[in-house]
Structures are given as C-alpha cells and as structure tokens.
Design a protein around this motif. Sequence first.
Motif, PDB file in Angstrom:
ATOM      1  N   ALA A 174      34.834  51.116  17.844  1.00 41.09           N
ATOM      2  CA  ALA A 174      33.791  50.621  18.401  1.00 41.09           C
ATOM      3  C   ALA A 174      32.726  49.594  16.866  1.00 41.09           C
TER       4      ALA A 174
ATOM      5  N   THR B 163      29.852  52.852  31.709  1.00 40.58           N
ATOM      6  CA  THR B 163      30.957  54.130  30.901  1.00 40.58           C
ATOM      7  C   THR B 163      30.938  55.449  31.916  1.00 40.58           C
TER       8      THR B 163
ATOM      9  N   HIS C 258      30.732  53.599  21.698  1.00 44.57           N
ATOM     10  CA  HIS C 258      31.479  52.276  22.373  1.00 44.57           C
ATOM     11  C   HIS C 258      30.906  51.193  21.877  1.00 44.57           C
TER      12      HIS C 258
ATOM     13  N   THR D 298      27.379  47.675  24.508  1.00 47.35           N
ATOM     14  CA  THR D 298      27.568  48.003  26.152  1.00 47.35           C
ATOM     15  C   THR D 298      26.373  48.990  26.891  1.00 47.35           C
TER      16      THR D 298
END
Length: 290
Positions: A146, A188, A179, A183
């Motif tokens: 991430a 997701t 993430h 994002t």
Amino acid sequence: MTVPQILAKQLGALPGIREYLERLQLKERVDAVAAVRDVARLRNGDVVLALVANRLTAPRPLYDIVEWAKVWAVEETFGIAPAALNDDRLGRCLDDIAAVHDRLRGDLTVQAVAAFGLETRTLRWDLTSVLVTGAYPPEEQVAGYAQVRYGYSSGRQKQVRYLQVTTDDGAVPIWDQVHDGNTTDVVTVIETMEALREHAQCSDFVLVGDSKLLSEPNRRALLAAGVGYLAPLARTPELDAAFLAIPPEQLVPLEYVSVRESTNPPGERATYHGCTGDLVVVVADADGGE
C-alpha cells in the motif's frame, strides 16, 4: 551460608493468551505457510507467538522484544528463549509472513470460525482512512505494498486506506486489507468479496456496508455472485424530492430504537416516523446505471 535467590517475572495474561493462540492454531498455521530450515534456532510460528503476546501485554519496538521477554515469563509460558527474539530474527520472520499474508489470514479465519463458532452469514464491510505525517516520496515506498497518497477526503493530509470486514455477531474481524491512500471505497467491494470466498471460505453471506457499497458495478457483481447486500442509499435530489412528496398523514411512528438509546426510559428516546408503503425512485448512478 547459602543465600537463596528468587527470580521474579511478570505473568499477567500470558497463560490466557497461550490458550487462545493454541485454539487458533497460530503456531502450526504460520509454520505451514512460512517454514524455515530445520537448523533454524526458532520457528516462525514461535516468533509470531511472541510478537502477538507482546502486543497484548506490553508492546515494545522490535529492538526491545528481548528485554520484554526477559522481564515477562515468555520462556516459562511459551518455551521461547528471550535471547532468540533479537530484532534481526523478528525482521526475517515478518518478511516471510508478508510473502504469504493473504493465505495465512485466510487460514486463521477458517480456524477462528470453527474454533469459536463465529457466525459469518452477515458480514460488515468498511473502509477508513489512516492519516500519516511526513514526506513519503514515491521512490522510497516499496512496490507491491500500500502506497501513502493524498486521499479524496483528507485534504492536504496523506493517508493509507484500511479495509476491515467483521462478523455481525460480536464484531470479530475476519478480513482486512491496506490500500493505497487514493483508493476509493467502491473499487474494493468486489475484491473483498472474492477474497472472502477464496481465502476465508465464506461463500454464503450478506455484505453490510455504507452507501459506497452501492455502485452499479458492485451491485451487478454481488448479484451475479449470489451475495446479498444491505446498505443505505446516498442522499440525492431525487430521493429528497420523493420523500418530501409523501403526504404527512402517511408518515407513521416507527418501532425502531437504536442500541445506544435502548437503555433509556421510553420518554427519553428519539422517535422516528416513516412510510411503510413501497417507494420507487429512479436515481442515476455515477457509473452510468440506474
């Protein structure tokens, strides 16, 4: 004359932690997916046991785990010599775990569901922001993990996004994922659903979340996969107009009482009114659907 010596160590919750981790089969499952050579002084499963015990008793940085283990009854409880928990060994273990993280989390989830009788028919999904400080230049961040980025809702603050799925029964976390900071929530959902099925063996469940769950691609994917979902609609001008058009005489008191107010006397609870009939509203979706 011989002077007796007494060695005193802290025990605290270590026996309870050991019992819990044995039921979770943490050591065995770590060693199954992140094995080390037979000549190794300490298995990765033992290292993870010690790190979990440290987190749950008196958290220390990696370089101070040896001193923590000397003061606490780690050797007596887990059979792990404190000197073996040096920061180099801990670092190598964490590198090994990072390479098999998804599989290990899935294995532990399956074991936790079986060992503790967790109910997984209703799962709660949420993605939140974890704000950070510092420069975090892209060239210094490791590819494949991430990335710290500016988020859509945090203004000038950098962040990562942390996703967690919990059971409706007891809010027990059974899946999580970090993430990139930029994002968005909606992207997701499908990935989470697939991960729950692939790694955690959750196949028959209802996913509960906030309004971000309800993008048109997400709805199509959830329905195609046979996964139920429950989430509130985001406020839109179309919904506002539809609700304002309901005649006041059709709004009736609802029996709903929030958990927070359930212990208050009836006269001190908030009251809600709603319409019990069907209300059909066509709202344009940001992704082009309705």
